[in-house]
Design a protein around this motif. Structure first.
Motif, PDB file in Angstrom:
ATOM      1  N   SER A 159      -4.683   1.498  -1.550  1.00 38.58           N
ATOM      2  CA  SER A 159      -4.278   0.283  -2.259  1.00 38.58           C
ATOM      3  C   SER A 159      -3.389   0.656  -3.440  1.00 38.58           C
ATOM      4  O   SER A 159      -3.455   1.773  -3.966  1.00 38.58           O
ATOM      5  CB  SER A 159      -5.507  -0.495  -2.735  1.00 38.58           C
ATOM      6  N   LYS A 208       0.838  -1.195   0.000  1.00 49.21           N
ATOM      7  CA  LYS A 208       0.000   0.000   0.000  1.00 49.21           C
ATOM      8  C   LYS A 208       0.870   1.241   0.000  1.00 49.21           C
ATOM      9  O   LYS A 208       2.084   1.177   0.224  1.00 49.21           O
ATOM     10  CB  LYS A 208      -0.927   0.000   1.226  1.00 49.21           C
ATOM     11  N   ASP A 237      -3.489  -0.163  -6.429  1.00 49.20           N
ATOM     12  CA  ASP A 237      -4.205   0.114  -7.677  1.00 49.20           C
ATOM     13  C   ASP A 237      -5.067   1.372  -7.584  1.00 49.20           C
ATOM     14  O   ASP A 237      -5.714   1.771  -8.561  1.00 49.20           O
ATOM     15  CB  ASP A 237      -5.070  -1.081  -8.090  1.00 49.20           C
ATOM     16  N   GLY A 238      -5.092   1.998  -6.385  1.00 45.60           N
ATOM     17  CA  GLY A 238      -5.836   3.241  -6.224  1.00 45.60           C
ATOM     18  C   GLY A 238      -7.320   3.079  -6.020  1.00 45.60           C
ATOM     19  O   GLY A 238      -8.050   4.078  -5.890  1.00 45.60           O
ATOM     20  N   LYS A 239      -7.828   1.834  -5.950  1.00 48.51           N
ATOM     21  CA  LYS A 239      -9.271   1.621  -5.860  1.00 48.51           C
ATOM     22  C   LYS A 239      -9.805   1.806  -4.436  1.00 48.51           C
ATOM     23  O   LYS A 239     -10.992   2.081  -4.249  1.00 48.51           O
ATOM     24  CB  LYS A 239      -9.618   0.221  -6.367  1.00 48.51           C
ATOM     25  N   VAL A 240      -8.950   1.617  -3.429  1.00 49.12           N
ATOM     26  CA  VAL A 240      -9.400   1.719  -2.035  1.00 49.12           C
ATOM     27  C   VAL A 240      -8.503   2.711  -1.292  1.00 49.12           C
ATOM     28  O   VAL A 240      -7.277   2.626  -1.342  1.00 49.12           O
ATOM     29  CB  VAL A 240      -9.339   0.350  -1.321  1.00 49.12           C
ATOM     30  N   THR A 241      -9.104   3.665  -0.618  1.00 49.91           N
ATOM     31  CA  THR A 241      -8.372   4.581   0.263  1.00 49.91           C
ATOM     32  C   THR A 241      -9.075   4.626   1.613  1.00 49.91           C
ATOM     33  O   THR A 241     -10.304   4.492   1.692  1.00 49.91           O
ATOM     34  CB  THR A 241      -8.290   6.008  -0.313  1.00 49.91           C
ATOM     35  N   TYR A 281      -4.816   8.577  -6.824  1.00 50.87           N
ATOM     36  CA  TYR A 281      -5.756   8.695  -5.709  1.00 50.87           C
ATOM     37  C   TYR A 281      -6.694   9.906  -5.833  1.00 50.87           C
ATOM     38  O   TYR A 281      -7.526  10.121  -4.937  1.00 50.87           O
ATOM     39  CB  TYR A 281      -4.987   8.774  -4.388  1.00 50.87           C
ATOM     40  N   LYS A 282      -6.539  10.674  -6.890  1.00 50.88           N
ATOM     41  CA  LYS A 282      -7.406  11.838  -7.127  1.00 50.88           C
ATOM     42  C   LYS A 282      -7.374  12.815  -5.951  1.00 50.88           C
ATOM     43  O   LYS A 282      -8.389  13.361  -5.521  1.00 50.88           O
ATOM     44  CB  LYS A 282      -8.856  11.399  -7.388  1.00 50.88           C
TER      45      LYS A 282
END
Length: 427
Positions: free
Chosen positions: A94, A81, A96-100, A416-417
């Motif tokens: 994560s 992470k 892959d950026g899908k979960v923060t 992560y925007k």
């Protein structure tokens, strides 16, 4: 005219006295409102039990988030992470950026948060929080956050003015070695070890209060028994009075091992500087800056723990950064400096300078296969045991994740925007 001048001078004196009084009031108020301010123990080689409750209380400078699942973080603890900071909050993301997931946050807009390092077992990260709300009473705080349990520990708090925390984990333990230092070439204010398991704080060196000398550099032996440091008389920078000292942390006994050459005793140009334990802690490698015949040079020496000094050999110097720099310079014919030596990856990460332009490069540990990473200079970098590391591009102030194995460069803002202010990769 003299009358007017006298009045002006009196007014200036009154103004200075008023400002001094305001400063003292603010300092007193700050001290009362911050009981967690670090106060060195009388015996720095022993744990300061009296200050234990003052050193690590959780304060309002940084607040931990409630676990979203009630007991466990959303992100699995055994998955890679990125821990990052955005808008004064600390997140785990994560790869892959899908979960923060928000871990902690600093509530006041005047605070800035920076990630410093991680523990060897990947469970703890160290965070530096800076309070910028007042020019006089600014503070700097050092925290540890367990990213598996969301435990928050406040380790230290000091006056921020011209100071910064430096921290690293000792060997493969959860013992954090940290020290407070001012601007480059200024002395170290103190050296301490915080045990994250036992929740104890031990002061190893506090030169300003403990003895006549300052410390300008130090190293711990691998068994944790000895601290070696270069100390000199009370001066703002190293001088020819700087000597190499060895401190037994079990007994508190100190021993003088080596002194500078003192070729120019009136100028202060000759002094001892860098040092580190070698050969399993049986010897100490140190450098001496020497000014002679109008030029400056650096010589290296080795001493055992009894003070028997000899010239350093090529084998002693094979892992010394200055030796690697000279070797890379002779190969590349470029000006450069080393950022990190990643032994697990067999890589050296270094920056090549070309005037105002800088560029990151890599090479194998033997200085072969040097190549550009096609990445500009970096203001801040965070390295771990991994072959991935995070860095901030100096030209656009964006944080990236660089992978030395795949040669990928991931824009963390885009991933992560968020507007990333600090980041570290945890594998």
């Amino acid at each position: 005219m003299r009358k007017v001048l006298k009045v002006v001078l009196i007014a200036i004196v009154v103004l200075i006295l008023a400002m001094a009084g305001t400063y003292l009031v603010l300092k007193t108020k700050t001290s009362k409102n911050n009981p967690s301010e670090v106060t060195p123990s009388e015996n720095p080689s022993q744990p300061d039990e009296d200050n234990a409750s003052q050193v690590n209380p959780v304060s309002d400078y940084l607040k931990i988030e409630e676990l979203p699942n009630g007991s466990t973080p959303v992100l699995p603890t055994d998955e890679p992470k990125v821990i990052f900071v955005s808008d004064r909050a600390i997140y785990a993301g994560s790869i892959d950026g899908k979960v923060t997931e928000k871990v902690a946050s600093a509530p006041d807009k005047s605070y800035s948060v920076r990630i410093s390092t991680e523990s060897k077992d990947k469970s703890w990260i160290i965070v530096d929080v800076e309070d910028n709300q007042d020019l006089v009473a600014d503070r700097r705080m050092l925290y540890a956050i367990n990213i598996e349990t969301y435990e928050l520990i406040k380790i230290a708090e000091v006056d921020k003015f011209e100071t910064s925390f430096h921290a690293y984990f000792f060997n493969n333990t959860n013992r954090l070695v940290y020290f407070v230092k001012g601007i480059p070439e200024s002395p170290i204010f103190y050296v301490a070890v915080y045990d994250l398991g036992a929740k104890t704080n031990t002061y190893l060196l506090k030169p300003a209060d403990e003895k006549k000398d300052w410390a300008f550099g130090f190293d711990l032996s691998s068994d944790g028994k000895y601290l070696a440091y270069v100390g000199g008389r009370n001066a703002p920078a190293p001088d020819n009075d700087a000597s190499l000292w060895l401190k037994n942390l079990e007994t508190g006994e100190e021993k003088l091992l080596a002194k500078g050459s003192e070729l120019n005793p009136n100028l202060g140009y000759d002094y001892l500087s860098s040092l580190k334990f070698i050969n399993g802690g049986k010897e100490i490698l140190y450098s001496e800056n020497i000014w002679k015949d109008g030029s400056n040079s650096t010589k290296y020496f080795v001493t055992d723990l009894k003070g028997n000094v000899r010239p350093a050999t090529d084998k002693d110097l094979e892992t010394e950064n200055s030796t690697l720099i000279d070797k890379l310079k002779s190969i590349l014919k470029k000006d450069l400096y080393i950022n990190a030596v990643l032994k697990n990856c067999n890589k050296i990460i270094f920056t090549v300078s070309n005037g105002l332009k800088e560029e990151l490069w890599e090479a194998d540990l033997d200085c072969s296969n040097a190549r550009s990473l096609n990445f500009g200079g970096s203001n801040f970098m965070n390295f771990t045991d991994s072959c991935k590391f995070t860095c901030q591009a100096s030209d656009i102030f964006k944080w990236y994740l660089l992978d030395l194995e795949t040669q990928k460069q991931i824009d963390l803002d885009e991933l992560y925007k968020m507007d990333i202010k600090s980041a570290i990769y945890v594998e």
